[in-house]
Design an enzyme around this catalytic site. Structure first.
Site, PDB file in Angstrom:
ATOM      1  N   GLY A 251       1.777  -3.503   6.720  1.00  0.00           N
ATOM      2  CA  GLY A 251       0.973  -3.855   8.132  1.00  0.00           C
ATOM      3  C   GLY A 251      -0.225  -2.578   7.924  1.00  0.00           C
ATOM      4  O   GLY A 251      -0.987  -3.031   8.383  1.00  0.00           O
ATOM      5  N   ASP A 252       0.169  -0.870   7.994  1.00  0.00           N
ATOM      6  CA  ASP A 252      -0.678   0.071   8.495  1.00  0.00           C
ATOM      7  C   ASP A 252      -1.854  -0.886   7.283  1.00  0.00           C
ATOM      8  O   ASP A 252      -2.848  -0.272   7.641  1.00  0.00           O
ATOM      9  CB  ASP A 252      -0.092   1.286   7.452  1.00  0.00           C
ATOM     10  CG  ASP A 252       1.346   1.357   8.135  1.00  0.00           C
ATOM     11  OD1 ASP A 252       1.571   0.507   9.726  1.00  0.00           O
ATOM     12  OD2 ASP A 252       2.177   2.040   7.773  1.00  0.00           O
TER      13      ASP A 252
END
Length: 301
Positions: A251-252
């Site tokens: 996600g990052d």
């Protein structure tokens, strides 16, 4: 300049096992150590994509020294505040053939004086800057920390990206974050609903935009992703086929890819594609993806 903040960075100890046996001595088949924390992950992927940025936050003790050195070694400008007591947390991530198991440390306490020091660092940001607020707020800080930071910067023109969950996210929407990135599970939790399809994701992304978010990027695991822009454009993708190795940092990486695509091309479509490429590449990799791995996925989009 792009600035990321990681309030509670970590040393991530990643362990691979053939099978995790609870209550028994387990021996790893592979292991590695990485600097961790959502903001740091964003900074590393940005740098690998050729986007200069600065990593802010707090470190402490011998683990904090490692985090600072490893982040700097990645080519990121490391501008952490060193806490006087405690040590930065250690997170253990165990992966076997069927599951991922994690044990996250607590981290060092951050004082009001330390927080003031950080606020002074970001007080000079302008419309030429992007600020990334990612992850949970440590127990030693007020729950309104993100909200207070955004309130202080609301007249600066700084584009603020928020990757957070539940009330931490909902409470900042009135300050019109440039981008928020819930996954479909987090999006469902915000409205106590079930998100099953991309149409569902678009519907509830639009509710978040109506509450103040300018752009809403929703990751949906192997179902792909959805982007709803401030101009009411909708972009969707069904995902890339492949073997997921680990979800840690995916996600990052998507956030970093989106920012990299946007600052290079000023195009939401390009930002969306780069976000998918970076997030998918990390999910298919041991650790954070390399530029070559991201470029390989990008070519398949």
């Amino acid at each position: 300049m792009i600035n990321t903040i990681t309030f509670n960075p970590s040393v991530d100890y990643m362990v691979d096992l053939s099978q995790l046996e609870i209550g028994e001595i387990n021996r790893s088949s592979a292991e590695y150590i990485l600097p961790g924390g959502k903001g740091i992950n964003v900074s590393i992927i940005l740098n690998r994509l050729g986007v200069t940025n600065k990593a802010l936050g707090f470190v402490a003790g011998f683990t904090g020294d490692y985090i600072e050195q490893a982040t700097f070694k990645e080519g990121v400008i490391a501008d952490f505040i060193k806490l006087k007591e405690g040590f930065s947390r250690i997170n253990v991530k165990i992966t076997d053939a069927t599951s991922e198991t994690g044990v996250n440390g607590s981290g060092a306490a951050i004082s009001s004086e330390d927080l003031l020091h950080l606020n002074q660092k970001i007080a000079t940001l302008t419309a030429d800057d992007i600020l990334v607020l990612a992850g949970a707020i440590p127990a030693s800080l007020p729950d309104a920390t993100y909200r207070d930071m955004m309130e202080a910067l609301q007249n600066s023109g700084t584009k603020i990206v928020v990757d957070a969950t539940k009330d931490l996210l909902m409470n900042v929407l009135e300050y019109r974050p440039f981008l928020i990135k819930p996954n479909h599970i987090e999006l469902a939790e915000l409205f106590d609903e079930t998100i099953k399809t991309k149409d569902d994701a678009i519907e509830y992304a639009r509710k978040l935009r109506d509450l103040g978010a300018r752009n809403v990027l929703v990751s949906m695991a192997d179902e792909g992703a959805v982007l709803l822009t401030e101009d009411d454009e909708v972009f969707t993708h069904s995902g890339i086929a492949g073997k997921m190795v680990s979800s840690v940092g995916a996600g990052d990486s998507m956030v970093a890819g989106f920012i990299a695509g946007y600052v290079k091309e000023h195009s939401y479509e390009e930002a969306f594609k780069m976000g998918i490429a970076a997030g998918t590449a990390t999910a298919f990799s041991d650790g954070l993806a390399t530029k070559a791995e991201i470029d390989n996925i990008y070519r398949q989009l």
